[in-house]
Design a protein around this motif. Structure first.
Motif, PDB file in Angstrom:
ATOM      1  N   ILE A 182       0.855  -1.180   0.000  1.00  0.00           N
ATOM      2  CA  ILE A 182       0.000   0.000   0.000  1.00  0.00           C
ATOM      3  C   ILE A 182       0.889   1.227   0.000  1.00  0.00           C
ATOM      4  CG2 ILE A 182      -1.774   1.299   1.252  1.00  0.00           C
ATOM      5  CD1 ILE A 182      -2.678  -1.362   2.486  1.00  0.00           C
ATOM      6  N   LYS A 183       0.626   2.130  -0.919  1.00  0.00           N
ATOM      7  CA  LYS A 183       1.386   3.365  -1.050  1.00  0.00           C
ATOM      8  C   LYS A 183       0.415   4.532  -1.127  1.00  0.00           C
ATOM      9  CE  LYS A 183       5.658   1.751  -1.488  1.00  0.00           C
ATOM     10  NZ  LYS A 183       6.788   2.181  -0.635  1.00  0.00           N
ATOM     11  N   THR A 184       0.948   5.726  -0.975  1.00  0.00           N
ATOM     12  CA  THR A 184       0.128   6.926  -1.130  1.00  0.00           C
ATOM     13  C   THR A 184       0.541   7.648  -2.414  1.00  0.00           C
ATOM     14  OG1 THR A 184       1.648   8.193   0.245  1.00  0.00           O
ATOM     15  CG2 THR A 184      -0.262   7.198   1.341  1.00  0.00           C
ATOM     16  N   ARG A 185      -0.355   8.478  -2.892  1.00  0.00           N
ATOM     17  CA  ARG A 185      -0.090   9.229  -4.113  1.00  0.00           C
ATOM     18  C   ARG A 185       1.222   9.998  -4.008  1.00  0.00           C
ATOM     19  NH1 ARG A 185      -5.330  12.729  -5.025  1.00  0.00           N
ATOM     20  NH2 ARG A 185      -5.227  12.680  -2.768  1.00  0.00           N
ATOM     21  N   GLY A 186       1.970  10.011  -5.092  1.00  0.00           N
ATOM     22  CA  GLY A 186       3.233  10.726  -5.124  1.00  0.00           C
ATOM     23  C   GLY A 186       4.439   9.890  -4.749  1.00  0.00           C
ATOM     24  N   GLN A 187       4.206   8.774  -4.053  1.00  0.00           N
ATOM     25  CA  GLN A 187       5.331   7.917  -3.689  1.00  0.00           C
ATOM     26  C   GLN A 187       5.785   7.104  -4.889  1.00  0.00           C
ATOM     27  OE1 GLN A 187       3.690   5.732  -0.204  1.00  0.00           O
ATOM     28  NE2 GLN A 187       5.308   6.738   0.984  1.00  0.00           N
ATOM     29  N   GLN A 188       6.852   6.368  -4.704  1.00  0.00           N
ATOM     30  CA  GLN A 188       7.325   5.483  -5.755  1.00  0.00           C
ATOM     31  C   GLN A 188       7.371   4.055  -5.208  1.00  0.00           C
ATOM     32  OE1 GLN A 188      11.285   5.250  -7.074  1.00  0.00           O
ATOM     33  NE2 GLN A 188      11.980   4.687  -5.054  1.00  0.00           N
TER      34      GLN A 188
END
Lengths: 115, 112
Positions: free
Chosen positions: A12-18
């Motif tokens: 799970i990641k958030t917007r803008g991450q890579q």
């Protein structure tokens, strides 16, 4: 023989991450191809690597990149994540690759969720 | 642009029923592959058909390649819950265009 191994299985990641996903192909297979699978679009071809060289590329933006190492292991990277990048990312190994119509052996996939 | 249309998109049947899944295109393929994908897994190759009119059987599954190599069908006899999954067809372009073209899949649920 050992199958195709993909890591991680879930993330799970958030917007803008890579994010970086890894794929270890079947021993002896030099082709590794990557696919994005979503319910509405099905399997979308990202790119294929053969002997450390990108041999073919799908219609994805430059945020999606990949590489292959001398041991045929491959990684794909997605930068500046967007909500629409949420998908199952599948890696497939083969002797010849999808552009040579070879049989593909898929891993279990990496399920990416972007919040 | 080569396209592969699969139908039906969704199918829910009772154990013991028969069913047919179709894969159609206006383009000619040099060969066609069928894969099954179970929940949480990657697709697994079931069969490759190469010759127009070819019929291949895999236990209760029968695969047929159209005479003109533009379409294919998968027939399952006496479906079982273990047949549940996403069935994908993938066509290999003819001539110099040997890219693999994927259908969107048929999601099959076999209820006990």
């Amino acid at each position: 023989k050992a199958g195709v191994t993909q890591t991680p299985r879930y993330l799970i990641k958030t917007r803008g991450q890579q994010v970086t996903l890894s794929c270890s192909p079947i021993s002896g297979h030099r082709s590794v191809s990557w696919y994005q699978q979503t319910p509405g679009q099905g399997l979308q071809f990202l790119f294929e690597y053969f002997s450390e060289t990108q041999r073919n590329k799908g219609n994805f933006p430059g945020r999606f990149s990949g590489r292959q190492f001398s041991n045929s292991r491959s990684e794909m990277n997605v930068s500046t994540l967007e909500l629409g990048d949420s998908a199952l990312y599948l890696c497939a190994s083969s002797l010849d690759g999808p552009t040579r119509a070879g049989e593909l052996f898929f891993g279990e996939g990496s399920r990416l969720t972007v919040l | 642009t080569q396209l592969l249309e699969q139908s039906p998109q969704f199918l829910s049947i009772q154990e013991g029923e028969n069913l047919t899944v179709y894969c159609n295109s206006s383009s000619v393929f040099s060969s066609l592959q069928w894969y099954r994908q179970e929940p949480g897994e990657g697709p697994v190759l079931l069969v490759t058909v190469v010759t127009g009119g070819e019929v291949k059987k895999l236990k209760r599954l029968t695969f047929q390649f159209g005479d003109a190599r533009k379409d294919s069908s998968l027939h399952i006899t006496a479906a079982q819950p273990g047949d549940t999954g996403l069935y994908l067809c993938a066509g290999v372009g003819a001539g110099n265009n040997r890219k693999l073209i994927w259908g969107l899949g048929t999601s099959l649920a076999v209820n006990p």
